[in-house]
Design a protein around this motif. Structure first.
Motif, mmCIF file in Angstrom:
data_model
loop_
_atom_site.group_PDB
_atom_site.id
_atom_site.type_symbol
_atom_site.label_atom_id
_atom_site.label_comp_id
_atom_site.label_asym_id
_atom_site.label_seq_id
_atom_site.Cartn_x
_atom_site.Cartn_y
_atom_site.Cartn_z
ATOM 1 N N LYS A 15 20.567 -14.374 -29.508
ATOM 2 C CA LYS A 15 21.236 -12.985 -29.051
ATOM 3 C C LYS A 15 21.091 -12.766 -27.622
ATOM 4 N N PRO A 37 15.928 -13.169 -28.881
ATOM 5 C CA PRO A 37 16.434 -12.852 -27.692
ATOM 6 C C PRO A 37 17.078 -14.314 -27.395
ATOM 7 N N VAL A 93 10.408 -3.662 -29.310
ATOM 8 C CA VAL A 93 10.896 -4.449 -28.394
ATOM 9 C C VAL A 93 12.141 -3.853 -27.811
ATOM 10 N N TYR A 94 12.357 -2.520 -28.185
ATOM 11 C CA TYR A 94 13.575 -1.626 -27.371
ATOM 12 C C TYR A 94 13.289 -0.236 -27.557
ATOM 13 N N ARG A 137 16.113 -0.722 -36.610
ATOM 14 C CA ARG A 137 16.465 0.064 -35.320
ATOM 15 C C ARG A 137 16.718 1.339 -35.776
ATOM 16 N N TRP A 146 16.320 -9.421 -34.752
ATOM 17 C CA TRP A 146 16.067 -9.287 -33.090
ATOM 18 C C TRP A 146 15.713 -10.922 -32.694
ATOM 19 N N THR A 172 22.494 -11.120 -25.142
ATOM 20 C CA THR A 172 22.885 -9.887 -24.530
ATOM 21 C C THR A 172 21.929 -8.639 -25.153
ATOM 22 N N SER A 173 21.327 -7.813 -24.336
ATOM 23 C CA SER A 173 20.275 -6.629 -24.676
ATOM 24 C C SER A 173 21.130 -5.722 -25.657
ATOM 25 N N PRO A 174 20.534 -5.303 -26.642
ATOM 26 C CA PRO A 174 19.118 -5.299 -26.914
ATOM 27 C C PRO A 174 18.893 -6.560 -27.822
ATOM 28 N N HIS A 175 19.406 -7.807 -27.916
ATOM 29 C CA HIS A 175 19.246 -8.912 -28.612
ATOM 30 C C HIS A 175 19.071 -8.625 -30.098
#
Length: 673
Positions: free
Chosen positions: A113, A110, A672-673, A132, A108, A115-118
């Motif tokens: 990367k 940000p 974080v997501y 994840r 992860w 673009t979400s979700p990084h």
């Protein structure tokens, strides 16, 4: 009759219409009631589905957190097992357990990367830092018999990233102020490192010395100036940048933060002008000066660094790249002004930040947290006129060596005239080779070379125990090397040899006592010397005594323990490196050395080395006088050389180096997501 019959007919019609209205009302009420029941059942079904989704989301969240915590240092198998085990404890009844393939390890980031979700696979050199978890289930219906009520799949997603501890090491010198005598040296040396000249007064240098810059602000500003953008720390640190661009980023970062004295901005602008005007403008990587582990987040970079150290490091790194030799004049008390040449062999690394858990696994590996001071080589060449203190030496030794000359003539077979042959051969006078002893024969140039290896420190251990955090660093003071003698036949050759990168410079003795021979006309019967032909003199025929030293100043390694160090957003705790001062070490080395060594003869059958045993008693007082005077001459040279030039200007005196430690222990994981 007719009237009554009509009335009866109207009454029947009214009753019939009333019954029909009652039947219609019941049907409507029944329909409404059934609709309410269906709505209630559907609501219950939907509520059950929302409940299951919430429970599945909670299961996914907890499983992702458990997985991220189980990652350790890049262990995806352990993370997957932790996530599956945790999900089994929280999965709603009747639903299938979490499968391993529903757990994905990745990175992860940000910044890299956007673009979400990084989230995605780690780039080269990076490690897993997030897990994840995806859960997709289709629960059974509560009201399977309701027409149109179909099974509905529920999918939830959760991602958790590690919160790693972060450690920072920094290295500095104890320089607290710059006086007026140091300012010209700083201008000469730092300007010479860049290939130009500087004219900054002591006020300007002190302003730079007493100013800090936020590392995060500086790197972000450099990213903006380079067109890379904010937050892309790895990319900024690995980009080749000119010295002028780096200094401009310092200026911009300080102006953004405000409250920076104009004298500091003016000093930085002066250095920038010199750097951009120089013929040689090497490109540097900021990551070579500031060690930051790959993937380090913004919180770990939110720390201060001394502006003077940063500027000094940039300039020294430029000098190591372009190979220029800076020249400065050292005014020494009682002696003539001496020109000193300085070059950076290896640049410093002033600050390092990263995950101490990774550094602990391999303190010297790619994830090391490592700092060092610069390795600097200096050369001083002194001609005889500058050594006014040796005049007394010549007078003292002339008397001490007078009775030695005749002994040398006999022992070295340079004036052996015995018996009748000698008498007959010189009845009317004759020519013979006679011992010619010279003290400090001209021209004399004494070269003093000092390689100051500096100091280095790296993280080897840490502890994040509540109330008892600690950081451990292993610090090494690198060996310095002192060379005294002649490094070349000429000053230019000595300079080329001293700063050669291919081989250590050769050190030859500087003759202090030269035992040579020359052709002389003897008197009647070989008694007395009438005249000598100086053009016939052969230097080193019989050898001599020379001045030479090529010795290391030993290194040492020690462990530094930072108990409850401050967090990264606070000023660091500094620990001094416990070691002997280079000047004292060199002075002690000189006292312990027999600097006067025999010089081998250039002709067979002679040489002082072959007769030293017979001259020990006679020459002992001479050697003691020479050693005392030479040490007395070297001491006032080495003291300002090391203390003034190396310590105060370049910050490489081992005894003045300090290592600062900081540690933030916010470990664990966060969603974080």
């Amino acid at each position: 009759m007719n009237t009554r019959s009509g009335i009866r007919h109207r009454a029947v019609s009214v009753i019939s219409r009333s019954r029909r209205r009652s039947a219609g009302s019941i049907l409507i009420n029944t329909a409404i009631a059934l609709s309410l029941i269906v709505i209630t059942l559907i609501g219950t079904e939907l509520g059950y589905l929302f409940y299951l989704k919430r429970e599945l989301q909670k299961t996914a969240d907890l499983a992702a957190l458990a997985g991220a915590q189980g990652l350790g240092v890049n262990n995806c198998a352990a993370a997957t097992n932790a996530a599956v085990t945790n999900a089994a404890q929280n999965m709603p009844v009747g639903l299938a357990p979490l499968a391993a393939e529903s757990v994905v390890c990745g990175r992860w980031d940000p910044a890299l990367k956007p673009t979400s979700p990084h989230f995605g696979p780690p780039d080269s050199g990076q490690k897993f830092n997030a897990v994840r978890v995806t859960i997709s289930r289709t629960p059974q219906l509560l009201l399977a018999g309701i027409p149109g009520n179909q099974p509905r799949p529920i999918t939830v997603d959760a991602m958790a990233a590690q919160q790693n501890p972060r450690a920072n090491l920094s290295i500095r010198t104890t320089l607290a102020t710059i006086d007026s005598t140091q300012s010209p040296l700083l201008n000469a040396i730092l300007g010479g490192f860049l290939g130009g000249g500087l004219n900054i007064d002591a006020v300007g240098w002190n302003g730079v010395l007493n100013t800090n810059v936020k590392l995060l602000t500086f790197i972000d500003q450099l990213g903006i100036n380079l067109g890379i953008g904010v937050g892309k720390y790895d990319q900024v640190l690995s980009t080749n940048v000119s010295v002028g661009t780096l200094i401009q980023a310092m200026i911009d970062a300080l102006q953004r933060s405000g409250n920076t004295a104009q004298v500091v901005i003016d000093a930085l602008n002066a250095v920038k002008v010199t750097a951009t005007a120089a013929a040689a403008q090497p490109l540097l990587k900021l990551g070579d000066l500031l060690g930051v582990q790959t993937g380090t987040d913004a919180a770990a970079l939110n720390t201060d660094i001394q502006l003077f150290q940063l500027l000094q490091g940039v300039v020294q790194a430029a000098n190591a790249k372009n190979g220029l030799t800076a020249t400065a004049s050292l005014p020494l008390s009682g002696l003539a002004t001496i020109t000193t040449n300085v070059k950076v062999i290896e640049p410093p690394q002033l600050s390092a930040t990263g995950n101490p858990a990774l550094a602990k696994l391999n303190p010297t590996g790619p994830d090391q947290i490592y700092v060092r001071t610069a390795q600097v080589r200096t050369l001083i060449s002194i001609d005889l006129p500058a050594l006014s203190g040796i005049t007394s030496l010549v007078n003292a030794l002339t008397n001490a060596l007078a009775p030695v000359t005749d002994l040398l003539n006999n022992l070295l077979s340079l004036n052996l005239f015995t018996g009748l042959q000698n008498i007959l051969g010189c009845t009317l006078g004759c020519t013979r080779n006679v011992t010619d002893l010279k003290i400090l024969p001209a021209p004399v140039r004494l070269d003093i070379s000092l390689d100051a290896g500096g100091a280095a420190s790296r993280v080897t251990d840490f502890s994040c125990t509540s109330g008892a955090t600690s950081l451990t660093a292993q610090t090494t003071t690198s060996a310095a090397t002192l060379r005294v003698g002649s490094l070349g036949a000429t000053a230019a050759a000595a300079k080329a040899n001293a700063f050669s990168s291919s081989a250590p410079p050769p050190v030859n003795p500087v003759p202090v006592i030269d035992i040579g021979s020359q052709s002389c006309q003897l008197g009647l019967l070989g008694i007395g010397v009438v005249s000598c032909d100086s053009s016939t003199r052969k230097a080193y025929y019989g050898g001599g005594l020379g001045l030479k030293a090529d010795v290391p100043v030993a290194s040492s390694t020690q462990s530094q323990f930072f108990a409850n160090p401050p967090t990264l957003d606070q000023p660091p705790t500094y620990l001094a490196i416990v070691t002997q001062n280079i000047v004292n070490s060199v002075s002690d080395t000189l006292k312990a050395l027999n600097l006067l060594i025999p010089i081998p003869p250039t002709a067979p059958g002679g040489g002082l080395s072959s007769v030293l045993s017979g001259l020990t008693n006679t020459l002992s007082s001479v050697i003691n006088i020479l050693t005392s005077v030479v040490s007395g001459v070297l001491s006032p040279l080495l003291d300002p050389l090391v203390n003034t030039l190396l310590s105060n200007v370049l910050g490489v005196n081992l005894a003045q180096a300090e290592v600062g430690g900081r540690l933030s222990c916010s470990s664990g994981a966060e969603l974080v997501y």
